[in-house]
Design an enzyme around this catalytic site. Structure first.
Site, PDB file in Angstrom:
ATOM      1  CB  VAL A  37       4.875   1.096  -6.176  1.00  0.00           C
ATOM      2  CG1 VAL A  37       5.221   0.567  -7.383  1.00  0.00           C
ATOM      3  CG2 VAL A  37       4.314   0.172  -4.982  1.00  0.00           C
ATOM      4  CE  LYS A  93      -5.391  -5.155  -1.379  1.00  0.00           C
ATOM      5  NZ  LYS A  93      -4.310  -5.437  -2.462  1.00  0.00           N
ATOM      6  N   GLY A 110       0.867   8.392 -10.270  1.00  0.00           N
ATOM      7  CA  GLY A 110       1.069   8.219  -8.924  1.00  0.00           C
ATOM      8  C   GLY A 110       2.262   8.146  -8.491  1.00  0.00           C
ATOM      9  CB  VAL A 111       5.138  10.028  -7.910  1.00  0.00           C
ATOM     10  CG1 VAL A 111       4.986  10.179  -9.173  1.00  0.00           C
ATOM     11  CG2 VAL A 111       4.791  11.291  -6.955  1.00  0.00           C
TER      12      VAL A 111
HETATM   13  N1  PHE Z   1      -0.631  -4.599  -1.129  1.00  0.00           N
HETATM   14  C1  PHE Z   1       0.213  -5.121  -2.071  1.00  0.00           C
HETATM   15  C2  PHE Z   1      -0.370  -6.114  -3.266  1.00  0.00           C
HETATM   16  O1  PHE Z   1      -1.277  -6.013  -3.469  1.00  0.00           O
HETATM   17  C3  PHE Z   1       1.294  -5.774  -1.197  1.00  0.00           C
HETATM   18  C4  PHE Z   1       1.239  -6.923  -0.439  1.00  0.00           C
HETATM   19  C5  PHE Z   1       1.024  -8.048  -0.906  1.00  0.00           C
HETATM   20  C6  PHE Z   1       0.903  -6.561   0.941  1.00  0.00           C
HETATM   21  C7  PHE Z   1       1.079  -9.319  -0.069  1.00  0.00           C
HETATM   22  C8  PHE Z   1       0.649  -7.832   1.751  1.00  0.00           C
HETATM   23  C9  PHE Z   1       0.704  -9.170   1.384  1.00  0.00           C
HETATM   24  O2  PHE Z   1       0.228  -6.968  -3.668  1.00  0.00           O
END
Ligand code: PHE
Length: 341
Positions: free
Chosen positions: A180, A79, A176-177
């Protein structure tokens, strides 16, 4: 205050970035790559310090490891977080400079970590990162938001079935809108649910007015009586205090890292009679869609992501029932088994 060496000890890797000319500060956490290379979104929000941001990245990266594992995908958890501040919020040009600087940081990691949208980073910000690197996906036109929403919707349906009722006619409060939550509200509304929305931004009131839905004040989200709650904004929501005030039967939402204190919070929710569907199972739609896209160069159908989430939530619910566990425990066990093999 989070301690960097303690944070790093929970991870395979922790990368901290600083760009002098734009003022970018960012952290990338790599949690577990036994299943494959690290993938995960990048979020943009305010943090008190780089250490606090790194701590958030670490917890979210662990969620990504579980997410890929539980859905049987060959990737590891990672992340990115970018620190927002007053200057970045006020000056779009400066923010875009920082996004490009962040893209150059991704390049410097040599392609190990590839990323996409997350809280605060929409396709609009991804488009800017992509000016300097192809290691970010989910740009303009991506179906990542609707795919995640479809996964959440299918989990709400599975949860209601489990409770012996159905989505149509049930009340669902969506917190949250954004990318998603917005599509989720529409999908639920179309299928006959009585949808309530809450969002401090004007988009919440606008969507409620457009569809004729009840608007709930942000302060009341965790004490409104509804059949189901779908958190689709930030995490760290459910602790002893918020759980004690809940008047819902089902929780399934897109927000990452919803439980404060993981398993203990899941147990408390079960004791209160709330069916809690684990966030890292429910919100996997974009993970399915975007990783497939990274492999093939083209984005698969939203239906593919929805089918995968549907399959996994059934497996988790069956396992929970067979082993007399909460769905959260069952999902963690399933993910950890898959991380080992
Ligand atoms: N951020 C989103 C998640 O937590 C989507 C995501 C998934 C972005 C995988 C990049 C890679 O799932």
């Amino acid at each position: 205050v989070a301690d960097l060496s303690e944070i790093a000890s929970r991870l395979e890797g922790l990368h901290l970035f600083q760009d002098r000319s734009s003022g970018l500060q960012a952290a990338i956490a790599v949690h577990d790559t036994r299943r494959g290379p690290p993938r995960g979104g990048t979020r943009l929000r305010r943090y008190a310090s780089l250490a606090e941001a790194a701590d958030d990245a670490a917890r979210l990266a662990q969620g990504m490891s579980y997410k890929f594992a539980v859905h049987g995908l060959p990737y590891g958890g990672g992340k990115g977080v970018i620190l927002q501040d007053e200057a970045g919020a006020a000056d779009r040009g400066l923010l875009e400079e920082r996004l490009r600087a962040y893209g150059r940081c991704l390049e410097r990691l040599g392609g190990h970590f590839a990323t996409g949208p997350d809280y605060g980073v929409t396709s609009r910000e991804v488009d800017v990162i992509r000016e300097v690197t192809s290691l970010a996906i989910g740009e303009h036109g991506s179906q990542a938001g609707p795919a995640t929403a479809a996964g959440v919707r299918t989990c709400l349906e599975a949860g209601f079935r489990r409770l012996g009722r159905e989505l149509a006619g049930s009340s669902v409060l969506v917190q949250g809108v954004g990318t998603v939550g917005g599509p989720l509200v529409r999908q639920l509304h179309e299928r006959g649910a009585r949808v309530l929305v809450s969002d401090p931004a004007p988009a919440g009131a606008a969507l409620a007015a457009e569809l004729g839905l009840e608007l709930v004040s942000p302060d009341d989200v965790f004490r409104t009586t509804v059949d189901a709650l779908a958190p689709c904004a930030t995490g760290e929501l459910f602790d002893a205090e918020t759980i004690a005030g809940l008047e819902v039967q089902l929780i399934a939402g897109a927000a990452n890292d919803q439980l404060v204190g993981a398993g203990a919070a899941a147990d408390l929710l079960a004791e209160r009679g709330v069916l809690y569907l684990p966030d890292f199972v429910v919100n996997g739609g974009a993970a399915v869609l975007l990783t497939a896209r990274l492999e093939s160069g083209s984005e698969p159908e939203v239906a593919l992501a929805e089918a995968r989430i549907s399959e996994t939530i059934q497996a988790v619910l069956s396992r929970a029932e067979a082993a007399a566990r909460t769905p959260y425990q069952a999902a963690v066990e399933l993910a950890e088994e898959r991380l080992r093999t």
